[in-house]
Write a protein that holds these residues in place. Structure first.
Motif: not given
Length: 258
Positions: A78, A92, A161-162, A165
Motif C-alpha cells: 500500500r 506502507d 484505514v485503521p 493496520s
C-alpha cells in the motif's frame, strides 16, 4: 505552506531525486524541500528506519516527511499518508516504524485518489509518452506530499484505514540488558537497539567484551568502544576503523550489557 523533508535511497547519480523535487514544486509552487538523505543503502529498510528516527526530533511539527525506500514498488504493497504531529507520506512497508515510536500516527489514508503528474512542455513520440509503473516517488508520493504541504485535507488522497493496520518492522528498542545490532552508519559504526549504556559498564557483542565510554576518542586507535550515539542509542565503534569489519558484525547480531 508546510516544509517537506525528503529521504530516499535514490542516490545522486540518477535524476530521480531532482524529478521528485520538480513534481513537488509543480504541484506546490514555493514549497521548501529539505534533503535528509539520499545515499542510503538501496532497499535497506532498517537503515532508512533508523535515519528517520535519528532525524525526527529535529523536524518541526506540522512538517511533511516524504520517505521513499520501496523494495515493493509496483506490487500490492500500500501507499499511505499518516497523520501524527507530522505528516508522513511513503510506502506502507515498515519504513516509519521507529519514527512512529516518537510520533505515533493518529489517522492514516491510502493514496488511491492521487492524480499522477503529467509531463510538461514535451511532445509525444509516435504515441509514446513518459510514464511507467515503478516510480511511485514521482507519480504517487510527491503529488501526495505536495497536497499536504499546501494544507489540503488528507482525506482527499484516498480512503481512511485503521492506524493499527499500518505495517511495522519487527524492531524493538530496549533499555537492556539485551538487544541487537540495528544497522550501520557509513563509518562502519554499529547502531544497536539499546537505549542506555552506563559509563564504566561493558558490552558483549560479536564474541568480544567492549568497554562503555563517553566517546570513541577515549580508547586507543584500533580499539573497540561502546557509547551513546547522536540518536541516543548505544553504538559500537572502532577508533579510526570499522566495527562492522573489525568485529565481524551484522544486522541482528546480539548485544548484551554486562
Amino acid at each position: 505552506m508546510r516544509p517537506v523533508f525528503f529521504l530516499s535511497d535514490f542516490g545522486l547519480e540518477d535524476p530521480y531525486v531532482g524529478v521528485v523535487k520538480a513534481v513537488l514544486r509543480q504541484r506546490a509552487p514555493g514549497v521548501k524541500v529539505v534533503d535528509l538523505a539520499h545515499a542510503l543503502p538501496p532497499q535497506d529498510l532498517r537503515r532508512a528506519a533508523y535515519a528517520l528516527f535519528e532525524a525526527l526530533a529535529y523536524l518541526p511539527e506540522g512538517a511533511v516527511v516524504l520517505a521513499v525506500v520501496d523494495p515493493g514498488v509496483g506490487t500490492r504493497r500500500r501507499a499511505i499518508a499518516a497523520i501524527g504531529r507530522r505528516l508522513y507520506v511513503g510506502p506502507d512497508n515498515g519504513l516509519f516504524t521507529l519514527a512512529w515510536l516518537l510520533d505515533p500516527p493518529q489517522r492514516a489514508f491510502l493514496l488511491e485518489k492521487v492524480r499522477p503528474p503529467a509531463p510538461q512542455g514535451v511532445q509525444t513520440l509516435g504515441g509514446w509518452a513518459p510514464g511507467g509503473h515503478t516510480f511511485h516517488g514521482r507519480d504517487l508520493f510527491a503529488p501526495a506530499a505536495a497536497h499536504l504541504a499546501l494544507g489540503l485535507p488528507a482525506g482527499e488522497l484516498g480512503p481512511e484505514v485503521p492506524v493499527g493496520s499500518l505495517l511495522r518492522l519487527p524492531l524493538r528498542l530496549s533499555p537492556g540488558p539485551e538487544g541487537e545490532v540495528l544497522t550501520f552508519d557509513r563509518f562502519g559504526n554499529a547502531i544497536t537497539t539499546l537505549l542506555q549504556a552506563p559509563l564504566g559498564a561493558w558490552v558483549e557483542v560479536g564474541g568480544r567484551r567492549v568497554p562503555v565510554r563517553r566517546t570513541f576518542g577515549e580508547v586507543g586507535e584500533g580499539e573497540a568502544v561502546a557509547y551513546l550515539g547522536s540518536a541516543g542509542l548505544l553504538e559500537v565503534a572502532v577508533n579510526r576503523g570499522s566495527a562492522k569489519e573489525a568485529l565481524g558484525l551484522k544486522e541482528g547480531t546480539p548485544v548484551r550489557l554486562l
